[in-house]
Scaffold this motif. Structure first.
Motif, PDB file in Angstrom:
ATOM      1  N   LEU A 197       0.874  -1.177   0.000  1.00  0.00           N
ATOM      2  CA  LEU A 197       0.000   0.000   0.000  1.00  0.00           C
ATOM      3  C   LEU A 197       0.907   1.221   0.000  1.00  0.00           C
ATOM      4  CD1 LEU A 197      -2.819   1.098  -0.056  1.00  0.00           C
ATOM      5  CD2 LEU A 197      -2.936   0.907   2.421  1.00  0.00           C
ATOM      6  N   MET A 198       1.140   1.747  -1.180  1.00  0.00           N
ATOM      7  CA  MET A 198       2.184   2.757  -1.361  1.00  0.00           C
ATOM      8  C   MET A 198       1.646   4.167  -1.477  1.00  0.00           C
ATOM      9  SD  MET A 198       4.275   0.643  -4.272  1.00  0.00           S
ATOM     10  CE  MET A 198       2.775   0.148  -5.107  1.00  0.00           C
ATOM     11  N   GLY A 199       0.369   4.298  -1.849  1.00  0.00           N
ATOM     12  CA  GLY A 199      -0.145   5.555  -2.351  1.00  0.00           C
ATOM     13  C   GLY A 199      -0.420   6.631  -1.342  1.00  0.00           C
ATOM     14  N   SER A 200      -1.662   7.066  -1.277  1.00  0.00           N
ATOM     15  CA  SER A 200      -1.993   8.250  -0.499  1.00  0.00           C
ATOM     16  C   SER A 200      -1.833   7.999   0.996  1.00  0.00           C
ATOM     17  CB  SER A 200      -3.439   8.689  -0.791  1.00  0.00           C
ATOM     18  OG  SER A 200      -4.354   7.817  -0.160  1.00  0.00           O
TER      19      SER A 200
ATOM     20  N   VAL B 122       5.388  -2.295   1.802  1.00  0.00           N
ATOM     21  CA  VAL B 122       5.937  -1.592   0.646  1.00  0.00           C
ATOM     22  C   VAL B 122       5.261  -0.232   0.531  1.00  0.00           C
ATOM     23  CG1 VAL B 122       6.383  -1.655  -1.837  1.00  0.00           C
ATOM     24  CG2 VAL B 122       6.294  -3.791  -0.525  1.00  0.00           C
ATOM     25  N   VAL B 123       6.067   0.819   0.443  1.00  0.00           N
ATOM     26  CA  VAL B 123       5.520   2.180   0.472  1.00  0.00           C
ATOM     27  C   VAL B 123       6.395   3.077  -0.392  1.00  0.00           C
ATOM     28  CG1 VAL B 123       6.877   2.973   2.462  1.00  0.00           C
ATOM     29  CG2 VAL B 123       4.576   3.901   2.094  1.00  0.00           C
ATOM     30  N   GLU B 124       5.869   4.232  -0.751  1.00  0.00           N
ATOM     31  CA  GLU B 124       6.655   5.234  -1.470  1.00  0.00           C
ATOM     32  C   GLU B 124       7.192   6.260  -0.478  1.00  0.00           C
ATOM     33  OE1 GLU B 124       4.319   6.752  -4.712  1.00  0.00           O
ATOM     34  OE2 GLU B 124       4.440   4.865  -5.832  1.00  0.00           O
TER      35      GLU B 124
ATOM     36  N   ILE C  10       5.191  -3.094  12.382  1.00  0.00           N
ATOM     37  CA  ILE C  10       5.789  -3.320  11.060  1.00  0.00           C
ATOM     38  C   ILE C  10       7.262  -3.651  11.256  1.00  0.00           C
ATOM     39  CG2 ILE C  10       6.368  -2.280   8.838  1.00  0.00           C
ATOM     40  CD1 ILE C  10       3.855  -0.566   9.114  1.00  0.00           C
ATOM     41  N   ASP C  11       7.673  -4.811  10.752  1.00  0.00           N
ATOM     42  CA  ASP C  11       9.032  -5.303  10.994  1.00  0.00           C
ATOM     43  C   ASP C  11      10.029  -4.819   9.961  1.00  0.00           C
ATOM     44  OD1 ASP C  11       8.433  -7.297  13.254  1.00  0.00           O
ATOM     45  OD2 ASP C  11       7.003  -7.897  11.718  1.00  0.00           O
ATOM     46  N   GLU C  12       9.572  -4.569   8.754  1.00  0.00           N
ATOM     47  CA  GLU C  12      10.474  -4.140   7.675  1.00  0.00           C
ATOM     48  C   GLU C  12       9.719  -3.224   6.724  1.00  0.00           C
ATOM     49  OE1 GLU C  12      13.266  -6.095   4.095  1.00  0.00           O
ATOM     50  OE2 GLU C  12      11.788  -7.330   5.155  1.00  0.00           O
ATOM     51  N   VAL C  13      10.405  -2.219   6.214  1.00  0.00           N
ATOM     52  CA  VAL C  13       9.813  -1.287   5.259  1.00  0.00           C
ATOM     53  C   VAL C  13      10.641  -1.312   3.977  1.00  0.00           C
ATOM     54  CG1 VAL C  13       9.170   1.106   4.791  1.00  0.00           C
ATOM     55  CG2 VAL C  13       8.961   0.198   7.119  1.00  0.00           C
ATOM     56  N   ILE C  14       9.954  -1.513   2.859  1.00  0.00           N
ATOM     57  CA  ILE C  14      10.584  -1.427   1.547  1.00  0.00           C
ATOM     58  C   ILE C  14      10.071  -0.176   0.858  1.00  0.00           C
ATOM     59  CG2 ILE C  14      10.783  -2.475  -0.748  1.00  0.00           C
ATOM     60  CD1 ILE C  14      10.577  -5.196   0.546  1.00  0.00           C
ATOM     61  N   VAL C  15      10.962   0.679   0.423  1.00  0.00           N
ATOM     62  CA  VAL C  15      10.590   1.959  -0.175  1.00  0.00           C
ATOM     63  C   VAL C  15      10.803   1.901  -1.679  1.00  0.00           C
ATOM     64  CG1 VAL C  15      10.970   4.453  -0.176  1.00  0.00           C
ATOM     65  CG2 VAL C  15      11.241   3.144   1.948  1.00  0.00           C
TER      66      VAL C  15
END
Length: 345
Positions: A21-24, A50-52, A65-70
């Motif tokens: 869920l990357m968006g708004s 997964v996020v922007e 949240i254990d890990e964030v992928i940008v």
């Protein structure tokens, strides 16, 4: 895998779960409500989100949240190659594609989870459904977006959520408090001066009349927030109202600082925007000014009764810019309507 033949999946007790869920900001703020039920049912789960970049600081705040992928949008082939590698390294057993666009579907497919859960074909866009092998049932268009997200839990074997929680309620935010605001500030209101849609923005005159009354009749301190695009409106309000009890933070806060300021306020006022849904995640009352969007679909959690909306036939139009009516839906909202909702808050 035939998605119509399977209503629930069987996961190990410590599953690796990929959430896309990357968006708004508003969508992300609603999506985090899935985390407490998931971690309650699967305490050993490892959740990767997964996020922007715009929403990354908010996602990193979350203790579940254990890990964030940008994903660096606009980064070219190198950015695509990087995230493809990161997605594969997660080795997720299940992915939850909450974005419903081509890009998120592609990311889910590349990650290679055995169970790739997405929206039904009728509720997705850009052939997103084709990348996923399990789909939640189609829903009416006016179903609250948060309720739509919660349908994903059913497939994970979580059929009931007794109490909706975001997971941010007890988070220690004191280290993010802006230095320019006194730390023991009480009885203050946060006013959001705009959104990412021009059609959602209220008139400056409306904000002027509202803030004047909050200062004089209610004795409140008012904190103005927004991004750099809203600084001109903020400066004009400061010059016209000339009060030491107005604090202008437009374009001056990080997302964690904004969250810290919001959690301590009495209530908030603003359009249908990302901060409105962060307020919902924090349990803060938010008086939401609705025009081109539908409160049935996107009112902040817990604040449906605080919606202010003008009765015009063209609303909701879902247009980012008003098609020729000079934002009549927002122009017809008065400060007195907003103040009536503020009584008792």
């Amino acid at each position: 895998m035939n998605s119509s033949a399977l209503s629930q999946i069987t996961l190990p007790e410590s599953p690796k779960i990929l959430m896309i869920l990357m968006g708004s900001l508003g969508d992300v703020a609603r999506g985090i409500f899935l985390l407490p039920p998931i971690k309650s049912r699967y305490p050993g789960a490892r959740v990767t989100w997964v996020v922007e970049p715009k929403c990354e600081p908010f996602v990193r705040l979350h203790p579940l949240i254990d890990e964030v992928i940008v994903f660096e949008r606009g980064g070219g082939a190198s950015s695509i190659a990087k995230i493809f590698g990161q997605l594969k390294d997660v080795k997720a057993v299940v992915s939850l594609d909450l974005q419903r666009h081509f890009k998120s579907g592609l990311f889910a497919r590349v990650a290679g989870a055995r169970y790739r859960v997405g929206f039904h074909r009728k509720d997705s866009k850009e052939f997103n459904w084709a990348f996923n092998n399990l789909h939640i049932a189609p829903e009416p268009q006016d179903l609250p977006k948060l309720s739509h997200y919660l349908k994903f839990l059913n497939i994970l074997g979580i059929e009931r959520v007794d109490q909706l929680r975001s997971g941010l309620e007890e988070l220690d935010l004191s280290k993010f408090w802006p230095e320019r605001v006194e730390s023991n500030l009480k009885n203050y209101v946060v006013v959001v001066l705009g959104s990412s849609w021009h059609s959602k923005d209220w008139l400056a005159s409306g904000y002027h009349d509202l803030i004047r009354e909050l200062l004089s009749r209610q004795g409140r301190t008012v904190i103005l927030v927004g991004d750099n695009n809203h600084q001109t409106v903020a400066l004009s309000l400061m010059q016209q109202l000339r009060s030491e009890r107005i604090i202008d933070l437009t374009g001056k806060t990080t997302l964690p600082q904004l969250v810290a300021i919001m959690r301590g306020c009495s209530f908030m006022v603003g359009p249908d925007s990302g901060p409105a849904h962060i307020a919902g995640a924090l349990g803060v009352p938010h008086i939401t000014l609705f025009g081109p969007t539908s409160p049935a679909r996107t009112a902040p959690l817990g604040s449906l009764k605080l919606v202010v909306q003008s009765p015009v036939g063209c609303s909701p139009c879902y247009k980012k810019r008003c098609p020729g009516l000079n934002k009549i839906c927002m122009r017809l909202i008065s400060a007195q309507q907003v103040l009536a909702k503020a009584e008792g808050l």
